[in-house]
Write a protein that holds these residues in place. Structure first.
Motif, PDB file in Angstrom:
ATOM      1  N   ASN A  67       0.727  -1.267   0.172  1.00 21.69           N
ATOM      2  CA  ASN A  67      -0.105  -0.030  -0.101  1.00 21.69           C
ATOM      3  C   ASN A  67       0.898   1.585  -0.077  1.00 21.69           C
ATOM      4  OD1 ASN A  67      -3.020  -0.553   0.160  1.00 21.69           O
ATOM      5  ND2 ASN A  67      -2.589  -2.051   1.687  1.00 21.69           N
ATOM      6  N   ALA A  68       1.734   1.162   0.282  1.00 22.48           N
ATOM      7  CA  ALA A  68       3.203   2.291  -0.101  1.00 22.48           C
ATOM      8  C   ALA A  68       3.807   3.558  -1.309  1.00 22.48           C
ATOM      9  CB  ALA A  68       4.993   1.400   0.568  1.00 22.48           C
ATOM     10  N   SER A  69       3.816   3.992  -1.595  1.00 23.24           N
ATOM     11  CA  SER A  69       3.776   5.155  -2.863  1.00 23.24           C
ATOM     12  C   SER A  69       5.102   3.925  -2.575  1.00 23.24           C
ATOM     13  CB  SER A  69       3.701   6.418  -2.406  1.00 23.24           C
ATOM     14  OG  SER A  69       5.217   7.036  -2.077  1.00 23.24           O
ATOM     15  N   MET A  70       5.182   3.536  -5.037  1.00 26.22           N
ATOM     16  CA  MET A  70       6.362   4.039  -5.887  1.00 26.22           C
ATOM     17  C   MET A  70       7.339   4.361  -4.588  1.00 26.22           C
ATOM     18  SD  MET A  70       4.588   1.168  -7.330  1.00 26.22           S
ATOM     19  CE  MET A  70       5.981   1.248  -8.412  1.00 26.22           C
ATOM     20  N   HIS A  71       7.819   5.046  -4.307  1.00 23.34           N
ATOM     21  CA  HIS A  71       8.926   5.848  -3.706  1.00 23.34           C
ATOM     22  C   HIS A  71       9.492   5.751  -2.699  1.00 23.34           C
ATOM     23  CE1 HIS A  71      11.337   9.352  -2.999  1.00 23.34           C
ATOM     24  NE2 HIS A  71      11.425   9.045  -1.972  1.00 23.34           N
ATOM     25  N   ASP A  72       8.196   4.795  -1.513  1.00 21.63           N
ATOM     26  CA  ASP A  72       8.930   4.914  -0.222  1.00 21.63           C
ATOM     27  C   ASP A  72       9.100   2.883  -0.242  1.00 21.63           C
ATOM     28  OD1 ASP A  72       8.350   7.104   0.827  1.00 21.63           O
ATOM     29  OD2 ASP A  72       6.196   6.827   1.315  1.00 21.63           O
ATOM     30  N   ILE A  73       8.566   2.796  -1.587  1.00 19.15           N
ATOM     31  CA  ILE A  73       8.991   0.481  -1.291  1.00 19.15           C
ATOM     32  C   ILE A  73       9.856   0.731  -1.216  1.00 19.15           C
ATOM     33  CG2 ILE A  73       8.542  -1.124  -2.964  1.00 19.15           C
ATOM     34  CD1 ILE A  73       5.973   0.149  -3.994  1.00 19.15           C
TER      35      ILE A  73
END
Length: 92
Positions: A67-73
């Motif tokens: 569920n995290a944003s692509m930037h945070d994964i």
């Protein structure tokens, strides 16, 4: 904070909303993931993590990461990928 018991860190991780956009939540999540990764990937028998805590964390970690944003994964996966090898903890 590095000496806090994994049971307590797991409880804190469970309280962070999976779809959070709050930077403090994200920082705490990354810190907790780092602490768990070092314990889960340790070959030292004294550092073994209780099965229920490990299962609970990994289940929540999967939802949290998906569920995290692509930037945070990448920030959440990095602690696990850095120590990825052919050891028994990885096989488990």
């Amino acid at each position: 904070m590095e000496k806090v018991d994994l049971h307590i860190l797991n409880t804190a991780f469970q309280l962070i909303p999976v779809d959070t956009v709050n930077t403090e939540h994200k920082q705490w999540g990354a810190f907790i993931v780092k602490q768990f990764s070092s314990s889960l990937l340790s070959c030292d028998r004294e550092d073994r993590v209780d099965y229920s805590v490990r299962y609970s964390f990994l289940e929540r970690f999967a939802y949290f990461t998906l569920n995290a944003s692509m930037h945070d994964i990448s920030d959440y996966l990095k602690p696990f990928l850095d120590d990825f090898n052919g050891s028994k903890p990885i096989a488990d």
